[in-house]
Design an enzyme around this catalytic site. Structure first.
Site, mmCIF file in Angstrom:
data_model
loop_
_atom_site.group_PDB
_atom_site.id
_atom_site.type_symbol
_atom_site.label_atom_id
_atom_site.label_comp_id
_atom_site.label_asym_id
_atom_site.label_seq_id
_atom_site.Cartn_x
_atom_site.Cartn_y
_atom_site.Cartn_z
ATOM 1 N NE ARG A 37 95.222 31.502 11.909
ATOM 2 C CZ ARG A 37 95.285 32.639 12.449
ATOM 3 N NH1 ARG A 37 96.122 32.874 13.537
ATOM 4 N NH2 ARG A 37 94.514 33.858 12.280
ATOM 5 C CG HIS A 71 97.661 33.763 7.916
ATOM 6 N ND1 HIS A 71 97.195 34.658 8.896
ATOM 7 C CD2 HIS A 71 96.762 32.842 7.830
ATOM 8 C CE1 HIS A 71 95.849 34.364 9.054
ATOM 9 N NE2 HIS A 71 95.616 33.157 8.451
ATOM 10 C CG ASN A 116 99.143 37.858 9.361
ATOM 11 O OD1 ASN A 116 98.556 36.884 9.285
ATOM 12 N ND2 ASN A 116 99.547 38.320 8.440
ATOM 13 C CG HIS A 151 90.203 25.635 10.926
ATOM 14 N ND1 HIS A 151 89.218 26.261 10.373
ATOM 15 C CD2 HIS A 151 91.351 26.118 10.673
ATOM 16 C CE1 HIS A 151 90.053 27.478 9.982
ATOM 17 N NE2 HIS A 151 91.068 27.679 10.148
HETATM 18 C C1 HEM Z 1 89.013 28.959 4.887
HETATM 19 C C2 HEM Z 1 89.424 30.096 5.377
HETATM 20 C C3 HEM Z 1 89.879 30.083 6.741
HETATM 21 C C4 HEM Z 1 89.698 30.914 7.608
HETATM 22 C C5 HEM Z 1 88.501 32.035 7.599
HETATM 23 C C6 HEM Z 1 90.398 30.836 8.760
HETATM 24 C C7 HEM Z 1 90.459 31.682 10.026
HETATM 25 C C8 HEM Z 1 91.141 31.050 11.163
HETATM 26 C C9 HEM Z 1 91.100 31.861 12.553
HETATM 27 C C10 HEM Z 1 90.011 33.097 12.686
HETATM 28 C C11 HEM Z 1 91.633 31.215 13.324
HETATM 29 C C12 HEM Z 1 91.983 31.435 14.750
HETATM 30 C C13 HEM Z 1 92.809 32.391 15.275
HETATM 31 C C14 HEM Z 1 92.882 32.828 16.439
HETATM 32 O O1 HEM Z 1 92.066 33.351 17.029
HETATM 33 O O2 HEM Z 1 94.023 32.366 17.250
HETATM 34 C C15 HEM Z 1 92.385 30.087 12.723
HETATM 35 C C16 HEM Z 1 93.464 29.257 13.111
HETATM 36 C C17 HEM Z 1 94.089 28.218 12.370
HETATM 37 N N1 HEM Z 1 93.797 28.062 11.142
HETATM 38 FE FE1 HEM Z 1 92.532 28.891 9.818
HETATM 39 N N2 HEM Z 1 91.280 29.730 8.581
HETATM 40 C C18 HEM Z 1 91.062 29.347 7.297
HETATM 41 C C19 HEM Z 1 91.882 28.564 6.515
HETATM 42 C C20 HEM Z 1 92.788 27.771 6.978
HETATM 43 C C21 HEM Z 1 93.713 26.987 6.296
HETATM 44 C C22 HEM Z 1 93.562 26.847 4.648
HETATM 45 C C23 HEM Z 1 94.664 26.672 6.812
HETATM 46 C C24 HEM Z 1 95.784 25.558 6.617
HETATM 47 C C25 HEM Z 1 95.664 24.618 5.766
HETATM 48 C C26 HEM Z 1 94.321 27.018 8.264
HETATM 49 C C27 HEM Z 1 95.166 26.723 9.500
HETATM 50 C C28 HEM Z 1 94.787 27.042 10.792
HETATM 51 C C29 HEM Z 1 95.336 26.377 11.940
HETATM 52 C C30 HEM Z 1 96.284 25.541 12.057
HETATM 53 C C31 HEM Z 1 94.894 27.093 12.981
HETATM 54 C C32 HEM Z 1 95.276 26.923 14.397
HETATM 55 C C33 HEM Z 1 96.307 27.961 14.788
HETATM 56 C C34 HEM Z 1 96.750 27.913 16.075
HETATM 57 O O3 HEM Z 1 96.875 26.744 16.819
HETATM 58 O O4 HEM Z 1 97.321 28.965 17.023
HETATM 59 N N3 HEM Z 1 93.272 27.669 8.256
HETATM 60 N N4 HEM Z 1 92.001 30.098 11.268
#
Ligand code: HEM
Length: 328
Positions: A62, A66, A94, A191
């Site tokens: 992530r 970002h 962030n 995700h």
């Molecule tokens: C398409 C639009 C996207 C939105 C709206 C989005 C939004 C989010 C949000 C809100 C979280 C949770 C944060 C939290 O509450 O801790 C999250 C987690 C995550 N996102 Fe996304 N995301 C997007 C795209 C992506 C992309 C492109 C990637 C990587 C290729 C990605 C990888 C991740 C990962 C791996 C997590 C888990 C993080 C953790 O374990 O702490 N996301 N995302």
């Protein structure tokens, strides 16, 4: 005289096309002379860290996303706020990022092997690749040669898609980075690993239109899944609980993200939005059965390499930071 003018035109054209595609300047062999051990150094640290804390994989993937969406992949997400300047890392989207001190540790190991040579942006791109690969996902050659930026501004994080985004908003935010709807549906499968805080999606469970009552739910979310999520996220005020984004396999990079989304069990409204467009819906449904893993892995590798080249600094632009949290 005429030939000098023609030469000038040629030079200008060459310059324009070079600056239009900085990505063309990235090269997976970029450090083959100056720091041949860089990938081994990063890998060793990653293997060691993920064997004790596999949940670090999600945050690192992530973080790379970002980084790339704000000022390009230039390590700006890693800079600390200083003086009057609030940096990206202290902006709302962030505050849920993790892994900064581990990235600093890996960068220190890289500095010990090759001082002043490898950028923080490249270290992060390699860590994200290893995070996916060590979670049983695809491996890809990471084009390298990014330089680090010297600027990080919290307000610029409005270029990051929010979890409430609909399909139009998602395509606009991805399109602004030259990423298309295939990249959107492919990269959203990030995700498949990691966790989320309840507050990132609890509006879907309790307050979808601002009425703040138990009936105010996101109609696109599967009802059974909703009650399961409610049993974990007890109220709108819960700001500590973490849930697995892909329950049961949140440490494994696999196709189950699409299986969930196809059942209207994607965690965020933005995940569910992939069912509202014919192309992305077809992609989700094709991969929901899990039969075309190699195809998806190749797609993911291609899209993340594309994302990793967004607005990169190269050549003599920017700098090679010594520490990722401060400019030199
Ligand atoms: C398409 C639009 C996207 C939105 C709206 C989005 C939004 C989010 C949000 C809100 C979280 C949770 C944060 C939290 O509450 O801790 C999250 C987690 C995550 N996102 Fe996304 N995301 C997007 C795209 C992506 C992309 C492109 C990637 C990587 C290729 C990605 C990888 C991740 C990962 C791996 C997590 C888990 C993080 C953790 O374990 O702490 N996301 N995302």
């Amino acid at each position: 005289m005429a030939s000098r003018a023609a030469l000038l035109v040629l030079l200008l054209a060459a310059f324009a096309s070079a600056s239009a595609s900085a990505s063309a300047q990235l090269d997976d062999k970029f450090y083959s002379q100056s720091c041949p051990s860089v990938e081994d150094v990063v890998r060793k640290e990653m293997v060691r860290a993920l064997s004790v804390a596999p949940s670090l994989a999600g945050p690192l993937l992530r973080m790379h996303f970002h980084d790339c969406f704000v000022r390009g992949c230039d390590g700006s997400v890693l800079l600390d706020s200083i003086g009057n300047n609030t940096a990206e890392k202290d902006a709302k989207p962030n505050l849920t990022l993790r892994g900064f001190s581990f990235i600093e540790r890996v960068k220190a190991a890289v500095e010990a092997a090759c001082p002043d040579t490898v950028s923080c942006a490249d270290v992060l791109a390699l860590m994200a690749r290893d995070a996916v690969w060590l979670s049983k996902g695809p491996f890809w050659a990471v084009p390298l040669g990014r330089r680090d930026g010297r600027v990080s501004i919290s307000n610029e994080t409005d270029q990051l898609p929010p979890p409430t985004a609909n399909f139009t908003e998602l395509t606009q935010l991805f399109g602004a980075k030259n990423l298309d709807i295939k990249d959107l549906v492919v990269l959203s499968a990030g995700h498949t690993i990691g966790t989320s805080h309840c507050f990132s999606f609890s509006d879907r469970l309790y307050n979808f239109t601002g009425m703040d009552n138990v009936h105010d739910i996101d109609p696109t979310l599967d009802l059974q899944y909703m009650s399961r999520l409610r049993s974990k996220c007890k109220s709108l005020d819960d700001n500590t609980t973490l849930v697995e984004m892909d329950p049961g396999s949140f440490k494994t990079f696999d196709l189950s993200y699409y299986t969930l989304v196809a059942k209207r069990r994607g965690l965020f409204h933005s995940d569910g939005a992939l069912l509202t467009d014919a192309f992305t819906r077809a992609y989700v449904l094709r991969h929901a059965g899990g039969a075309y893993k190699e195809e998806f892995f190749a797609d993911f590798a291609a899209s993340i390499v594309k994302m990793g080249s967004v607005d990169v600094l190269t050549g003599t632009q920017g700098e090679i930071r010594k520490k990722c949290s401060v400019v030199n």
